[in-house]
Design an enzyme around this catalytic site. Structure first.
Site, PDB file in Angstrom:
ATOM      1  CE  LYS A  22      -1.677   1.490   4.099  1.00 28.63           C
ATOM      2  NZ  LYS A  22      -1.370   2.903   4.434  1.00 28.63           N
ATOM      3  CG  ASN A  23       2.325   2.623   3.534  1.00 23.54           C
ATOM      4  OD1 ASN A  23       1.162   2.909   3.269  1.00 23.54           O
ATOM      5  ND2 ASN A  23       2.724   2.405   4.765  1.00 23.54           N
ATOM      6  CB  CYS A 115      -5.389  10.205  11.614  1.00 27.21           C
ATOM      7  SG  CYS A 115      -3.754   9.587  11.638  1.00 27.21           S
ATOM      8  NE  ARG A 120       0.569  10.927  10.401  1.00 24.41           N
ATOM      9  CZ  ARG A 120       0.143   9.869   9.716  1.00 24.41           C
ATOM     10  NH1 ARG A 120      -1.024   9.340  10.001  1.00 24.41           N
ATOM     11  NH2 ARG A 120       0.860   9.378   8.731  1.00 24.41           N
ATOM     12  CG  ASP A 306       3.421   1.630   9.542  1.00 23.97           C
ATOM     13  OD1 ASP A 306       3.601   1.830   8.336  1.00 23.97           O
ATOM     14  OD2 ASP A 306       3.123   2.534  10.339  1.00 23.97           O
ATOM     15  NE  ARG A 398      -7.386   4.497   5.698  1.00 25.51           N
ATOM     16  CZ  ARG A 398      -6.836   5.602   6.199  1.00 25.51           C
ATOM     17  NH1 ARG A 398      -7.254   6.087   7.356  1.00 25.51           N
ATOM     18  NH2 ARG A 398      -5.865   6.208   5.553  1.00 25.51           N
TER      19      ARG A 398
END
Ligand code: EPZ
Length: 419
Positions: A22-23, A115, A120, A306, A398
């Site tokens: 994803k990243n 968030c 952020r 993460d 997500r």
């Protein structure tokens, strides 16, 4: 809103295929804005964050076609003002600023909301754009960057929490079309930054040093279309390694890049889990002991933030007392309250979690709060006695491609209840 019921106690055994990162996919999809020619990106995971990015690109005027894991994008003409209603949903949309500035010399994006993993900021991104000659204006919740021309320069991108991944990506994507040479000092070294650099190089960019603290970019006049396959998702891989540790007999991950995972496999081996590697496969087996660990999250190649929540879930059912300190996002502990509802014995001191292992957690209704915290609750549920009901499961979707199906394929007992 859907919820997930994890019926604990089923031993995991078998192989699971890891999806594209994803990243890595998010900035690479944004980078297709840097050329009018068509680009083809393979192994793009089917996630809501990816869907948001593709929607933003098409609202900016790009032609977007998706067929399973392959995305074709052609940004012949682009607008430079991203739509608020989608941008506000995903912080990563900030990474369209760099390519729009590089190509159109202007861009407007709504400021990313904070968030649940803490504030952020994007001050380092904006500092980098100003260093390249852009004027930055923040008004009415939007950030606007404007540059009659972009001139290469030397920029230090380190902040008080270390390097910035999307900040490094953004400056790289603006600098590839700037006049002259740009040196990014204090660059993020993540594999996802390297993957983006490799895609930009395929498009004709001149970049050296990606993956080190110093990236050197020689500006070029224009970039052409290219094809690229996204690297495997190292955080999804790490999450499934923890699943194999917490509830596995023997779990094999396919299509991984073991070189991206050493900061996760080494602690797991130290805790007593047996991990073997063969080509693009990794297998984890419990080895009888679940020794405590002392971990500190750091930018790559350190232990990834993460993976912090997922390791909390594992160590909560380990032996002895473990300690995890969060240096990247010090408030990233929303999962602790929910793990404690399941019987975990964890105290938070500042940005350090003191985890006293308990033999078994007990299933309970819990609330997902952010992507990785939700994954940690699924992992805890695999080992817990009884059923764990995880609400607001959209957080998981997500960043994980059908995590419930993938876990059920290797023996888990997870139900998704449509709300
Ligand atoms: C990327 O976010 C990842 N997201 C995050 O993954 C990951 O946690 C993070 O990097 C750190 O590895 C994507 O790649 C889409 P940062 P990013 O800028 O780039 C501070 C997930 O779960 N900072 O590297 O936004 C910041 O507050 C997500 O997949 C500034 O102070 O993170 C943080 O403390 C969550 N000013 C630290 O730097 C800035 O201008 C690292 O943030 C930018 C960042």
């Amino acid at each position: 809103m859907d919820k997930i019921l994890v019926h604990g106690g089923a031993p995991l055994k078998g192989s699971v295929r890891i999806s594209g990162s994803k990243n890595s996919a998010l900035p690479i999809l944004a980078a297709t804005l840097l050329t009018r020619e068509p680009c083809v990106i393979q192994r793009v995971p089917d996630l809501s964050d990816i869907h948001y990015m593709l929607t933003i690109l098409s609202e900016l005027g790009a032609e977007v076609e998706r067929a399973s894991g392959t995305v074709q994008i052609k940004a012949e003409k682009v607008l430079t003002d991203a739509p608020y209603d989608i941008v506000r949903k995903m912080r990563a949309s900030v990474c369209i600023l760099g390519p729009l500035l590089g190509r159109e010399k202007e861009a407007t994006v709504s400021l990313p909301g904070g968030c649940v993993i803490g504030d952020r900021p994007i001050d380092l991104h904006l500092r980098g754009f100003e260093a390249l000659g852009a004027a930055v204006r923040v008004q009415a919740g939007n950030v606007k960057v404007l540059a009659p021309e972009l001139r290469g320069t030397t920029i230090n991108m380190r902040g008080k929490f270390g390097s910035t991944v999307l900040g490094t990506d953004n400056i790289m994507m603006a600098a590839v079309l700037a006049e002259g040479t740009t040196v990014i000092d204090g660059a993020a070294e993540e594999p996802e930054v390297v993957d983006l650099a490799n895609f930009l190089i395929k498009m004709g960019a001149k970049i050296e040093g990606a993956g080190t603290r110093r990236i050197i970019i020689e500006g070029v006049k224009e970039l052409h279309g290219a094809e690229h396959t996204v690297i495997p998702d190292r955080i999804e891989a790490g999450t499934f390694l923890v699943a194999g540790a917490i509830a596995g007999e023997e779990v094999t991950l396919q299509k991984v890049n073991a070189a991206h995972l050493t900061s996760i496999t080494e602690p797991l081996q130290k805790a007593g889990y047996h991990i073997t590697t063969a080509a693009d496969r990794l297998t984890i087996r419990p080895n009888g002991s679940r020794k405590p660990l002392e971990l500190e999250t750091e930018p790559f190649p350190g232990f990834p933030t993460d993976m912090q929540a997922q390791m909390c879930a594992l160590l909560a059912t380990g032996e002895g007392i473990s300690v995890i300190t969060e240096h990247v996002f010090p408030q990233r502990f929303m999962h602790l309250a929910e793990l404690k509802r399941m019987g975990a014995d964890i105290e938070l001191e500042g940005a350090t979690a003191i985890i006293k292992g308990v033999p078994q957690l007990s299933g309970a209704p819990v609330m997902a709060s952010d992507l990785r915290a939700s994954a940690a609750l699924v992992l805890a549920g695999l080992q817990a006695d009884g059923t764990t009901e995880i609400n607001r499961v959209y957080h998981i979707d997500r960043g994980y491609e059908s995590i419930d199906d993938k876990l059920n394929q290797i023996g888990a007992n997870i139900e998704r209840v449509k709300a």
